[in-house]
Motif scaffolding. Structure first.
Motif, PDB file in Angstrom:
ATOM      1  N   LEU A   1       0.981  -1.230   0.061  1.00  0.00           N
ATOM      2  CA  LEU A   1      -0.127   0.178   0.075  1.00  0.00           C
ATOM      3  C   LEU A   1       0.889   1.210  -0.025  1.00  0.00           C
ATOM      4  O   LEU A   1       2.094   1.355   0.310  1.00  0.00           O
ATOM      5  CB  LEU A   1      -0.995  -0.106   1.135  1.00  0.00           C
ATOM      6  CG  LEU A   1      -2.311  -0.896   1.095  1.00  0.00           C
ATOM      7  CD1 LEU A   1      -2.912  -1.095   2.323  1.00  0.00           C
ATOM      8  CD2 LEU A   1      -3.228  -0.443   0.025  1.00  0.00           C
ATOM      9  N   PRO A   2       0.306   2.380  -0.514  1.00  0.00           N
ATOM     10  CA  PRO A   2       1.112   3.592  -0.427  1.00  0.00           C
ATOM     11  C   PRO A   2       1.926   3.757   0.667  1.00  0.00           C
ATOM     12  O   PRO A   2       1.273   4.023   1.984  1.00  0.00           O
ATOM     13  CB  PRO A   2       0.049   4.758  -0.670  1.00  0.00           C
ATOM     14  CG  PRO A   2      -1.061   3.970  -1.433  1.00  0.00           C
ATOM     15  CD  PRO A   2      -1.006   2.692  -0.757  1.00  0.00           C
ATOM     16  N   GLN A   3       3.380   3.981   0.665  1.00  0.00           N
ATOM     17  CA  GLN A   3       4.225   4.216   1.685  1.00  0.00           C
ATOM     18  C   GLN A   3       4.334   5.635   1.974  1.00  0.00           C
ATOM     19  O   GLN A   3       5.382   6.352   1.714  1.00  0.00           O
ATOM     20  CB  GLN A   3       5.589   3.365   1.428  1.00  0.00           C
ATOM     21  CG  GLN A   3       5.350   2.049   1.705  1.00  0.00           C
ATOM     22  CD  GLN A   3       4.769   1.206   2.818  1.00  0.00           C
ATOM     23  OE1 GLN A   3       5.732   1.410   3.803  1.00  0.00           O
ATOM     24  NE2 GLN A   3       3.820   0.828   2.686  1.00  0.00           N
ATOM     25  N   VAL A   4       3.355   6.314   2.407  1.00  0.00           N
ATOM     26  CA  VAL A   4       3.355   7.629   2.574  1.00  0.00           C
ATOM     27  C   VAL A   4       2.942   8.052   3.998  1.00  0.00           C
ATOM     28  O   VAL A   4       1.985   7.355   4.625  1.00  0.00           O
ATOM     29  CB  VAL A   4       2.386   8.464   1.784  1.00  0.00           C
ATOM     30  CG1 VAL A   4       2.905   8.198   0.228  1.00  0.00           C
ATOM     31  CG2 VAL A   4       0.848   7.997   1.795  1.00  0.00           C
ATOM     32  N   PRO A   5       3.245   9.048   4.750  1.00  0.00           N
ATOM     33  CA  PRO A   5       2.870   9.488   6.062  1.00  0.00           C
ATOM     34  C   PRO A   5       1.332   9.692   6.176  1.00  0.00           C
ATOM     35  O   PRO A   5       0.886   9.283   7.468  1.00  0.00           O
ATOM     36  CB  PRO A   5       3.409  10.947   6.089  1.00  0.00           C
ATOM     37  CG  PRO A   5       4.747  11.033   5.298  1.00  0.00           C
ATOM     38  CD  PRO A   5       4.008  10.187   4.081  1.00  0.00           C
ATOM     39  N   GLU A   6       0.460   9.892   5.144  1.00  0.00           N
ATOM     40  CA  GLU A   6      -1.026   9.972   5.316  1.00  0.00           C
ATOM     41  C   GLU A   6      -1.877   8.657   5.238  1.00  0.00           C
ATOM     42  O   GLU A   6      -2.964   8.748   4.826  1.00  0.00           O
ATOM     43  CB  GLU A   6      -1.197  11.178   4.167  1.00  0.00           C
ATOM     44  CG  GLU A   6      -0.791  12.468   4.494  1.00  0.00           C
ATOM     45  CD  GLU A   6       0.666  12.677   3.848  1.00  0.00           C
ATOM     46  OE1 GLU A   6       1.035  11.858   3.189  1.00  0.00           O
ATOM     47  OE2 GLU A   6       1.120  13.810   4.173  1.00  0.00           O
ATOM     48  N   GLU A   7      -0.863   7.489   4.942  1.00  0.00           N
ATOM     49  CA  GLU A   7      -1.674   6.451   4.668  1.00  0.00           C
ATOM     50  C   GLU A   7      -2.771   6.054   5.471  1.00  0.00           C
ATOM     51  O   GLU A   7      -3.754   5.596   5.077  1.00  0.00           O
ATOM     52  CB  GLU A   7      -0.733   5.086   4.622  1.00  0.00           C
ATOM     53  CG  GLU A   7      -1.157   3.804   3.964  1.00  0.00           C
ATOM     54  CD  GLU A   7      -2.091   2.903   4.825  1.00  0.00           C
ATOM     55  OE1 GLU A   7      -2.710   2.368   4.033  1.00  0.00           O
ATOM     56  OE2 GLU A   7      -2.167   3.196   6.019  1.00  0.00           O
ATOM     57  N   SER A   8      -2.701   6.476   6.861  1.00  0.00           N
ATOM     58  CA  SER A   8      -3.892   5.986   7.448  1.00  0.00           C
ATOM     59  C   SER A   8      -5.086   6.774   7.420  1.00  0.00           C
ATOM     60  O   SER A   8      -6.314   6.501   7.358  1.00  0.00           O
ATOM     61  CB  SER A   8      -3.354   6.144   9.062  1.00  0.00           C
ATOM     62  OG  SER A   8      -2.383   5.068   9.330  1.00  0.00           O
ATOM     63  N   GLN A   9      -4.741   8.277   7.005  1.00  0.00           N
ATOM     64  CA  GLN A   9      -5.699   8.719   6.583  1.00  0.00           C
ATOM     65  C   GLN A   9      -6.596   8.698   5.370  1.00  0.00           C
ATOM     66  O   GLN A   9      -7.646   8.663   5.246  1.00  0.00           O
ATOM     67  CB  GLN A   9      -5.619  10.488   6.328  1.00  0.00           C
ATOM     68  CG  GLN A   9      -4.890  11.060   7.970  1.00  0.00           C
ATOM     69  CD  GLN A   9      -3.575  10.997   7.794  1.00  0.00           C
ATOM     70  OE1 GLN A   9      -2.817  10.018   7.797  1.00  0.00           O
ATOM     71  NE2 GLN A   9      -2.864  12.348   8.256  1.00  0.00           N
ATOM     72  N   PHE A  10      -5.582   8.077   4.568  1.00  0.00           N
ATOM     73  CA  PHE A  10      -5.895   7.712   3.109  1.00  0.00           C
ATOM     74  C   PHE A  10      -6.973   6.256   3.493  1.00  0.00           C
ATOM     75  O   PHE A  10      -8.134   6.271   2.617  1.00  0.00           O
ATOM     76  CB  PHE A  10      -4.994   7.341   2.407  1.00  0.00           C
ATOM     77  CG  PHE A  10      -5.187   5.992   1.323  1.00  0.00           C
ATOM     78  CD1 PHE A  10      -6.022   6.450   0.106  1.00  0.00           C
ATOM     79  CD2 PHE A  10      -4.424   4.989   1.340  1.00  0.00           C
ATOM     80  CE1 PHE A  10      -6.097   5.315  -0.813  1.00  0.00           C
ATOM     81  CE2 PHE A  10      -4.650   3.870   0.447  1.00  0.00           C
ATOM     82  CZ  PHE A  10      -5.504   4.161  -0.830  1.00  0.00           C
ATOM     83  N   GLU A  11      -6.674   5.227   4.258  1.00  0.00           N
ATOM     84  CA  GLU A  11      -7.625   4.301   4.492  1.00  0.00           C
ATOM     85  C   GLU A  11      -8.918   4.852   5.191  1.00  0.00           C
ATOM     86  O   GLU A  11     -10.001   4.315   4.570  1.00  0.00           O
ATOM     87  CB  GLU A  11      -7.257   3.391   5.611  1.00  0.00           C
ATOM     88  CG  GLU A  11      -5.808   2.506   5.073  1.00  0.00           C
ATOM     89  CD  GLU A  11      -5.473   1.513   6.199  1.00  0.00           C
ATOM     90  OE1 GLU A  11      -6.290   1.046   6.771  1.00  0.00           O
ATOM     91  OE2 GLU A  11      -4.254   0.987   5.839  1.00  0.00           O
ATOM     92  N   THR A  12      -8.996   5.891   5.962  1.00  0.00           N
ATOM     93  CA  THR A  12     -10.313   6.451   6.317  1.00  0.00           C
ATOM     94  C   THR A  12     -11.092   7.117   5.429  1.00  0.00           C
ATOM     95  O   THR A  12     -12.128   6.690   5.358  1.00  0.00           O
ATOM     96  CB  THR A  12     -10.056   7.424   7.514  1.00  0.00           C
ATOM     97  OG1 THR A  12      -9.311   6.642   8.768  1.00  0.00           O
ATOM     98  CG2 THR A  12     -11.333   7.628   8.332  1.00  0.00           C
ATOM     99  N   ALA A  13     -10.636   7.840   4.811  1.00  0.00           N
ATOM    100  CA  ALA A  13     -11.217   8.816   3.744  1.00  0.00           C
ATOM    101  C   ALA A  13     -11.803   8.042   2.550  1.00  0.00           C
ATOM    102  O   ALA A  13     -12.787   7.871   2.037  1.00  0.00           O
ATOM    103  CB  ALA A  13     -10.410   9.884   3.378  1.00  0.00           C
ATOM    104  N   VAL A  14     -10.872   6.995   1.964  1.00  0.00           N
ATOM    105  CA  VAL A  14     -11.436   6.292   0.920  1.00  0.00           C
ATOM    106  C   VAL A  14     -12.308   5.186   1.078  1.00  0.00           C
ATOM    107  O   VAL A  14     -13.133   4.768   0.469  1.00  0.00           O
ATOM    108  CB  VAL A  14     -10.031   6.050  -0.119  1.00  0.00           C
ATOM    109  CG1 VAL A  14     -10.761   4.995  -1.179  1.00  0.00           C
ATOM    110  CG2 VAL A  14      -9.510   7.118  -0.692  1.00  0.00           C
ATOM    111  N   GLY A  15     -11.592   4.497   2.157  1.00  0.00           N
ATOM    112  CA  GLY A  15     -12.446   3.317   2.781  1.00  0.00           C
ATOM    113  C   GLY A  15     -13.958   3.951   3.195  1.00  0.00           C
ATOM    114  O   GLY A  15     -14.821   2.974   2.933  1.00  0.00           O
TER     115      GLY A  15
END
Length: 439
Positions: free
Chosen positions: A391-405
């Motif tokens: 999965l994207p190795q970026v600092p915002e990965e957890s926010q990405f899971e929340t937003a797109v999920g």
């Protein structure tokens, strides 16, 4: 990660991250750590088994073995997934955390950005036997590209297609679908008489992300560009998310009720013969817990686009799932922490623990053990080695899971309610998710 995480565990607040970054975990040197308490360690383990008591029973004897070998006593706490990320973030902000901990591998970059975790430099890898012992795809999910990893792989997992052999036989279907076109054709034959072809966890944000990520790769897309900027609502990403939700909305091979699933209910439906297929990580132990027997199910790679076979790029068919082991930089037993990571990633412990948890060892030598040559583990191991991507190795990965999920969850809710899922509605949801990332 083990199975899928509760939505609460995917939330990373900007204030906590800022505090943690400022704190830097209380480092006492270039890489951190001291040896002021050399006879003890605190270890936060993630809940890998059916319950916390089972994990304590599994890990207790191994920690005792480590104590007998080194004289170092390990205080164990098994932390539920719903609490783990927030507990870790609070620890990074306060500087008051364990010496060693488990993290979901998809969190690696987010936690790396706090500056609280020990970087796994060549020197630190050498202390545990060398980086080359580990499967490279697992290392790829341990931190941002170009930086020393923030953690070491402990348990590896990938997705596979599990199918009910009896249901396939009764429907006259000889083999599992290898492409998404076949999935729809086969699925419509299986979806009848109150039974459905494919299970899903429509309200589980992490599971939604895992499926959307794979389909995005298969469409030649990405959710972040090379600079780490969100690109959620590109046409290819819109098509990928729509393809997934359309399995319920248009193709009618996922039951509408699955839109509300978020606690592995699709596995129980599969075990009870209500659903013929499920896309899951290392599901065998769960099926057995629900009363199935070896041989009741088959395992195949996750489908790919028409004309393709599992592989890199557009034929990626899984995210690299798994659990990593990290060390807090402000540990007061840095030497003991490194010894403990070396112990837990030793060939013998890797064989024992991964066999117990039904996962695949990320240590190459341990993978060769006959215990990991079963049908399902062979598929999972081959997927990890050839067709899984991090999965994207970026600092915002957890926010990405929340937003797109959440966007995918809302689209499943629309499909279940009979509301149209169109290209425009998918784009609107993903655009909203992208805007949320900018706040």
């Amino acid at each position: 990660m083990r199975r899928t995480r509760a939505a609460a565990a995917a939330v990373v607040t900007a204030s906590l991250l800022a505090a943690a970054t400022a704190c830097g975990g209380g480092s006492t040197g270039a890489e951190g750590g001291s040896n002021t308490a050399p006879k003890e360690l605190t270890y936060w383990a993630s809940n890998q088994g059916p319950d916390i008591a089972a994990d304590q029973a599994t890990l207790g004897p191994e920690l005792k073995k480590f104590e007998e070998q080194t004289g170092i006593k390990v205080k164990l706490e098994v932390v539920p997934w719903a609490d783990l990320l927030n507990r870790i973030l609070a620890a990074t902000a306060s500087g008051q955390g364990p010496d060693v901990l488990n993290i979901g591998n998809t969190w690696s970059s987010s936690l790396q950005a706090t500056g609280a975790l020990l970087p796994w430099s060549a020197k630190n890898f050498d202390a545990i036997g060398g980086r080359s012992r580990f499967v490279e795809s697992a290392i790829g999910s341990a931190g941002a590209t170009g930086q020393d990893p923030a953690a070491v792989p402990l348990y590896s997992m990938s997705y596979a297609l599990y199918y009910n052999k009896k249901m396939f036989q009764e429907a006259g279907i000889e083999k599992p679908p290898a492409t998404w076109d076949e999935m729809v054709t086969v699925g419509q034959k299986l979806s009848k008489d109150g039974k459905w072809a494919l299970g899903a966890e429509g309200s589980n944000l992490s599971n939604n992300i895992h499926q959307a990520f794979v389909l995005s790769r298969q469409h030649g897309a990405a959710f972040f560009d090379a600079a780490g900027k969100p690109t959620f609502d590109t046409p290819a990403n819109v098509d990928a998310v729509k393809q997934y939700v359309d399995l319920m909305a248009k193709d009618k091979i996922i039951a509408p009720g699955n839109a509300e699933y978020d606690k592995n209910q699709s596995l129980q439906d599969f075990a009870n013969g209500k659903t013929a297929m499920v896309l899951w990580q290392n599901a065998a132990s769960s099926f057995k817990a629900h009363g199935m027997k070896e041989g009741d199910w088959g395992v195949a790679p996750v489908p790919v686009p028409a004309g393709g076979v599992p592989g890199p790029g557009k034929n990626t068919n899984s995210m690299v799932a798994g659990i990593n082991m990290a060390v807090f930089k402000n540990t007061d037993n840095i030497d003991g922490a490194l010894k403990f990571v070396k112990f837990m990633t030793s060939d013998d412990e890797q064989k024992l623990l991964n066999k117990t948890y039904g996962s695949v060892p990320p240590v190459k030598a341990a993978q060769q053990d006959s215990a990991f040559a079963t049908e399902d583990l062979t598929v999972l191991r081959d997927t990890l080695g050839t067709s899984a991507a991090a999965l994207p190795q970026v600092p915002e990965e957890s926010q990405f899971e929340t937003a797109v999920g959440t966007a995918v969850k809302e689209l499943f809710a629309d499909a279940a309610a009979g509301r149209p899922v169109t290209t425009e509605s998918v784009k609107a949801k993903l655009s909203k998710a992208q805007q949320q990332m900018a706040k």
